[in-house]
Design a protein around this motif. Structure first.
Motif, PDB file in Angstrom:
ATOM      1  N   MET A 186      39.589  48.944 -83.846  1.00  8.91           N
ATOM      2  CA  MET A 186      38.378  48.551 -83.185  1.00  8.91           C
ATOM      3  C   MET A 186      37.934  49.637 -82.229  1.00  8.91           C
ATOM      4  O   MET A 186      38.720  50.103 -81.411  1.00  8.91           O
ATOM      5  CB  MET A 186      38.718  47.316 -82.384  1.00  8.91           C
ATOM      6  N   GLY A 187      36.684  49.948 -82.370  1.00  5.95           N
ATOM      7  CA  GLY A 187      36.175  51.033 -81.582  1.00  5.95           C
ATOM      8  C   GLY A 187      35.527  50.524 -80.294  1.00  5.95           C
ATOM      9  O   GLY A 187      35.449  49.332 -80.007  1.00  5.95           O
ATOM     10  N   ALA A 188      35.088  51.466 -79.512  1.00  4.75           N
ATOM     11  CA  ALA A 188      34.481  51.135 -78.224  1.00  4.75           C
ATOM     12  C   ALA A 188      33.170  50.383 -78.432  1.00  4.75           C
ATOM     13  O   ALA A 188      32.833  49.458 -77.666  1.00  4.75           O
ATOM     14  CB  ALA A 188      34.248  52.388 -77.416  1.00  4.75           C
ATOM     15  N   GLY A 189      32.455  50.684 -79.462  1.00  5.72           N
ATOM     16  CA  GLY A 189      31.184  50.007 -79.728  1.00  5.72           C
ATOM     17  C   GLY A 189      31.404  48.560 -80.110  1.00  5.72           C
ATOM     18  O   GLY A 189      30.644  47.653 -79.730  1.00  5.72           O
ATOM     19  N   GLU A 190      32.482  48.352 -80.893  1.00  3.80           N
ATOM     20  CA  GLU A 190      32.757  46.978 -81.298  1.00  3.80           C
ATOM     21  C   GLU A 190      33.227  46.144 -80.112  1.00  3.80           C
ATOM     22  O   GLU A 190      32.890  44.962 -79.980  1.00  3.80           O
ATOM     23  CB  GLU A 190      33.815  46.972 -82.400  1.00  3.80           C
ATOM     24  N   ILE A 191      34.021  46.728 -79.241  1.00  6.37           N
ATOM     25  CA  ILE A 191      34.493  46.017 -78.046  1.00  6.37           C
ATOM     26  C   ILE A 191      33.292  45.716 -77.140  1.00  6.37           C
ATOM     27  O   ILE A 191      33.180  44.612 -76.602  1.00  6.37           O
ATOM     28  CB  ILE A 191      35.562  46.843 -77.304  1.00  6.37           C
ATOM     29  N   ALA A 192      32.405  46.673 -76.998  1.00  6.80           N
ATOM     30  CA  ALA A 192      31.207  46.446 -76.169  1.00  6.80           C
ATOM     31  C   ALA A 192      30.356  45.351 -76.794  1.00  6.80           C
ATOM     32  O   ALA A 192      29.803  44.473 -76.099  1.00  6.80           O
ATOM     33  CB  ALA A 192      30.416  47.716 -76.020  1.00  6.80           C
ATOM     34  N   GLY A 193      30.255  45.309 -78.104  1.00  8.03           N
ATOM     35  CA  GLY A 193      29.494  44.266 -78.790  1.00  8.03           C
ATOM     36  C   GLY A 193      30.141  42.912 -78.607  1.00  8.03           C
ATOM     37  O   GLY A 193      29.466  41.886 -78.431  1.00  8.03           O
ATOM     38  N   LEU A 194      31.501  42.886 -78.694  1.00 14.27           N
ATOM     39  CA  LEU A 194      32.226  41.643 -78.501  1.00 14.27           C
ATOM     40  C   LEU A 194      32.048  41.127 -77.077  1.00 14.27           C
ATOM     41  O   LEU A 194      31.839  39.924 -76.850  1.00 14.27           O
ATOM     42  CB  LEU A 194      33.708  41.862 -78.844  1.00 14.27           C
TER      43      LEU A 194
END
Length: 134
Positions: free
Chosen positions: A1-9
């Protein structure tokens, strides 16, 4: 999981929490609108019979006022008729009675003057003629 996905979550969780907080005031606002609708309906249900009763009351008052107008016009007419009748009796009875009274007064005065021809004038006659008693 990338930083973008964590930010989206995180953004999705924040949006879900925000939506959860906004749902409660929206539900309460919906209940308020339901209560307002019920209040308006009840007010309308109670207002229409009250308006009907008000209209009936106004109609009865108008009928009573019409009756009062008829009574007052009849009383006015009666007062006018009584006034006219009084004037009629005054002209038919008043003038002849005054004439009869003046005729009787003239006859009485004439009869006294014939009866008192040889006697001294009455005290009222002396005062009227200006002669002084001896």
């Amino acid at each position: 999981m990338g930083a973008g996905e964590i930010a989206g979550l995180i953004a999705a969780i924040a949006f879900a929490v925000l939506a959860g907080f906004l749902i409660y005031p929206l539900i309460r606002l919906g209940k308020l609108f339901d209560q307002l609708a019920d209040t308006v309906k009840e007010t309308g249900d109670h207002a229409l019979p009250a308006l009907d009763e008000g209209v009936t009351t106004v109609q009865q008052v108008n009928k009573s006022l019409a009756d009062v107008n008829e009574i007052s016009s009849a009383a006015s007419s009666t007062a006018n008729n009584i006034g006219a009748l009084t004037n009629l009796y005054g002209s038919f009875l008043g003038k002849p009675i005054i004439k009869l009274a003046s005729i009787f007064y003239a006859l009485r005065t004439t009869a006294r003057s014939f009866m008192n021809k040889g006697q001294q004038p009455a005290p009222a006659a002396k005062a009227a003629t200006g002669t002084k008693g001896e």
